[in-house]
Design a protein around this motif. Structure first.
Motif, PDB file in Angstrom:
ATOM      1  N   ARG A  66      -6.527   8.587  39.831  1.00 55.50           N
ATOM      2  CA  ARG A  66      -6.016   7.665  40.692  1.00 55.50           C
ATOM      3  C   ARG A  66      -6.419   7.950  42.162  1.00 55.50           C
ATOM      4  NH1 ARG A  66      -1.974   4.192  40.264  1.00 55.50           N
ATOM      5  NH2 ARG A  66      -1.373   5.415  38.426  1.00 55.50           N
ATOM      6  N   LEU A  67      -7.139   6.824  42.964  1.00 53.49           N
ATOM      7  CA  LEU A  67      -7.555   7.095  44.011  1.00 53.49           C
ATOM      8  C   LEU A  67      -6.864   6.106  45.118  1.00 53.49           C
ATOM      9  CD1 LEU A  67     -11.475   6.813  43.388  1.00 53.49           C
ATOM     10  CD2 LEU A  67      -9.805   8.785  43.374  1.00 53.49           C
ATOM     11  N   ARG A  68      -6.674   6.735  46.144  1.00 54.41           N
ATOM     12  CA  ARG A  68      -6.139   5.943  47.434  1.00 54.41           C
ATOM     13  C   ARG A  68      -7.242   5.732  48.467  1.00 54.41           C
ATOM     14  NH1 ARG A  68      -0.922   9.323  46.555  1.00 54.41           N
ATOM     15  NH2 ARG A  68       0.267   7.819  45.123  1.00 54.41           N
ATOM     16  N   LEU A  69      -7.225   4.603  48.946  1.00 53.11           N
ATOM     17  CA  LEU A  69      -8.268   4.081  49.909  1.00 53.11           C
ATOM     18  C   LEU A  69      -7.643   4.391  51.084  1.00 53.11           C
ATOM     19  CD1 LEU A  69      -9.775   1.104  48.310  1.00 53.11           C
ATOM     20  CD2 LEU A  69     -10.696   3.443  47.938  1.00 53.11           C
ATOM     21  N   GLY A  70      -8.596   4.586  52.318  1.00 55.30           N
ATOM     22  CA  GLY A  70      -7.920   4.624  53.534  1.00 55.30           C
ATOM     23  C   GLY A  70      -7.179   3.404  54.006  1.00 55.30           C
TER      24      GLY A  70
ATOM     25  N   GLU B 264      -4.904  -2.055  42.744  1.00 57.16           N
ATOM     26  CA  GLU B 264      -3.705  -2.687  43.204  1.00 57.16           C
ATOM     27  C   GLU B 264      -3.634  -1.978  44.642  1.00 57.16           C
ATOM     28  OE1 GLU B 264       0.751  -1.786  42.218  1.00 57.16           O
ATOM     29  OE2 GLU B 264      -0.539  -2.489  40.432  1.00 57.16           O
ATOM     30  N   ASP B 265      -3.582  -3.096  45.492  1.00 63.09           N
ATOM     31  CA  ASP B 265      -3.350  -2.772  47.189  1.00 63.09           C
ATOM     32  C   ASP B 265      -4.502  -1.727  47.379  1.00 63.09           C
ATOM     33  OD1 ASP B 265      -1.186  -4.186  47.539  1.00 63.09           O
ATOM     34  OD2 ASP B 265       0.111  -2.721  46.608  1.00 63.09           O
ATOM     35  N   ASN B 266      -3.799  -0.599  48.015  1.00 64.86           N
ATOM     36  CA  ASN B 266      -5.204   0.405  48.323  1.00 64.86           C
ATOM     37  C   ASN B 266      -5.200   1.578  47.307  1.00 64.86           C
ATOM     38  OD1 ASN B 266      -2.437   1.780  48.678  1.00 64.86           O
ATOM     39  ND2 ASN B 266      -3.557   3.175  50.289  1.00 64.86           N
ATOM     40  N   GLU B 267      -4.660   1.382  45.876  1.00 67.62           N
ATOM     41  CA  GLU B 267      -4.945   2.202  44.896  1.00 67.62           C
ATOM     42  C   GLU B 267      -5.700   1.776  43.863  1.00 67.62           C
ATOM     43  OE1 GLU B 267      -0.715   4.614  44.909  1.00 67.62           O
ATOM     44  OE2 GLU B 267      -1.210   3.458  43.233  1.00 67.62           O
ATOM     45  N   VAL B 268      -6.657   2.675  43.382  1.00 65.90           N
ATOM     46  CA  VAL B 268      -7.710   2.248  42.265  1.00 65.90           C
ATOM     47  C   VAL B 268      -7.457   3.340  41.157  1.00 65.90           C
ATOM     48  CG1 VAL B 268     -10.191   2.416  41.757  1.00 65.90           C
ATOM     49  CG2 VAL B 268      -9.307   1.610  44.034  1.00 65.90           C
ATOM     50  N   LEU B 269      -7.306   2.872  39.941  1.00 68.81           N
ATOM     51  CA  LEU B 269      -7.423   3.731  38.769  1.00 68.81           C
ATOM     52  C   LEU B 269      -8.494   3.538  37.768  1.00 68.81           C
ATOM     53  CD1 LEU B 269      -5.412   5.565  37.261  1.00 68.81           C
ATOM     54  CD2 LEU B 269      -4.730   3.484  35.878  1.00 68.81           C
ATOM     55  N   LEU B 270      -9.165   4.630  37.735  1.00 71.37           N
ATOM     56  CA  LEU B 270     -10.323   4.818  36.879  1.00 71.37           C
ATOM     57  C   LEU B 270     -10.394   5.590  35.989  1.00 71.37           C
ATOM     58  CD1 LEU B 270     -12.724   5.761  40.156  1.00 71.37           C
ATOM     59  CD2 LEU B 270     -12.465   3.610  39.247  1.00 71.37           C
ATOM     60  N   GLU B 271     -11.084   5.563  34.770  1.00 67.00           N
ATOM     61  CA  GLU B 271     -11.442   6.209  33.371  1.00 67.00           C
ATOM     62  C   GLU B 271     -12.692   6.767  33.635  1.00 67.00           C
ATOM     63  OE1 GLU B 271     -11.123   6.660  28.721  1.00 67.00           O
ATOM     64  OE2 GLU B 271     -10.650   4.753  29.777  1.00 67.00           O
ATOM     65  N   VAL B 272     -12.735   8.021  34.176  1.00 64.09           N
ATOM     66  CA  VAL B 272     -14.088   8.946  34.090  1.00 64.09           C
ATOM     67  C   VAL B 272     -14.495   9.257  32.840  1.00 64.09           C
ATOM     68  CG1 VAL B 272     -15.212  10.681  35.342  1.00 64.09           C
ATOM     69  CG2 VAL B 272     -13.175   9.406  36.617  1.00 64.09           C
ATOM     70  N   PRO B 273     -15.629   9.424  32.477  1.00 60.79           N
ATOM     71  CA  PRO B 273     -16.448   9.643  31.433  1.00 60.79           C
ATOM     72  C   PRO B 273     -16.132  11.258  31.117  1.00 60.79           C
ATOM     73  CG  PRO B 273     -17.882   8.416  32.528  1.00 60.79           C
ATOM     74  CD  PRO B 273     -16.850   8.444  33.442  1.00 60.79           C
ATOM     75  N   ASN B 274     -16.597  11.517  29.960  1.00 58.47           N
ATOM     76  CA  ASN B 274     -16.338  13.158  29.477  1.00 58.47           C
ATOM     77  C   ASN B 274     -17.268  14.061  30.380  1.00 58.47           C
ATOM     78  OD1 ASN B 274     -18.882  12.251  28.446  1.00 58.47           O
ATOM     79  ND2 ASN B 274     -18.873  13.949  27.098  1.00 58.47           N
ATOM     80  N   LEU B 275     -16.823  15.228  30.483  1.00 54.30           N
ATOM     81  CA  LEU B 275     -17.463  16.283  31.312  1.00 54.30           C
ATOM     82  C   LEU B 275     -17.429  17.365  30.480  1.00 54.30           C
ATOM     83  CD1 LEU B 275     -18.661  16.445  34.278  1.00 54.30           C
ATOM     84  CD2 LEU B 275     -16.570  17.134  34.923  1.00 54.30           C
ATOM     85  N   GLU B 276     -18.571  18.106  30.199  1.00 53.85           N
ATOM     86  CA  GLU B 276     -18.500  19.285  29.517  1.00 53.85           C
ATOM     87  C   GLU B 276     -18.063  20.406  30.173  1.00 53.85           C
ATOM     88  OE1 GLU B 276     -21.296  17.333  30.441  1.00 53.85           O
ATOM     89  OE2 GLU B 276     -21.562  16.190  28.592  1.00 53.85           O
ATOM     90  N   ALA B 277     -17.853  21.639  29.395  1.00 58.90           N
ATOM     91  CA  ALA B 277     -17.184  22.693  29.908  1.00 58.90           C
ATOM     92  C   ALA B 277     -17.863  23.343  31.219  1.00 58.90           C
ATOM     93  CB  ALA B 277     -17.118  23.824  28.814  1.00 58.90           C
TER      94      ALA B 277
END
Length: 172
Positions: A120-124, A150-163
């Motif tokens: 979840r990101l919150r924009l300025g 939604e308003d100043n919030e953004v929900l992102l699904e970020v891809p996999n990340l290795e160890a």
């Protein structure tokens, strides 16, 4: 500058015994924070009391997310990047001089690969809606992420990340 706090029950007991809680007003807490007590202070400051102590070694992913949400409530919902999944990762937002969110780095700090992350990101406050969010990993092709806003919030699904790997989101 706001002074917001999160304390455990033992610290709360000390504050009470010294008469330092007299000006605090109980606050309504979100349902997910039912195990926490929230208070407002003069000037709009916030204080959260964690009614139990969870040792790091015994903290579940759900406990970590709930604790993070309690800290976010104490901050007035101003944490710029919240990891909403139970993955063990370090999240580092970068804010510019105008308080706009410019990028977010994520480090998978486990010995195994994580499938994906919900972030979840919150924009300025005055930040224009970004055109896109680009996931970048060294040696791999950039990926444009689907954003739910939604308003100043953004929900992102970020891809996999290795160890023990790092990736970052460019906010364009």
């Amino acid at each position: 500058k706001e002074q917001n706090l999160i304390v455990n029950q033992a610290a709360w007991n000390v504050l009470e015994s010294r008469g330092l809680t007299a000006q605090l007003q109980p606050a309504d807490m979100p349902e997910e924070l039912k195990d926490y007590k929230g208070y407002t202070m003069p000037g709009g400051h916030r204080l959260v009391v964690c009614s139990y102590v969870v040792e790091y070694i015994g903290m579940t992913g759900k406990d970590r997310i709930t604790r993070l949400h309690a800290m976010d409530w104490a901050s007035g919902n101003r944490i710029p990047a919240l990891l909403e999944s139970s993955a063990q990762a370090v999240v580092v937002p970068r804010i510019d001089a105008e308080e706009n969110l410019r990028s977010v780095a994520i480090l998978n700090c486990t010995i195994s690969e994580e499938d994906s992350y919900m972030l979840r990101l919150r924009l300025g406050k005055n930040q224009p809606q970004p055109k896109r969010f680009v996931w970048k990993k060294n040696g791999q092709k950039d990926v444009i992420l689907n954003a739910k806003t939604e308003d100043n919030e953004v929900l992102l699904e970020v891809p996999n990340l290795e160890a023990w790997n790092l990736g970052w989101i460019a906010i364009e």
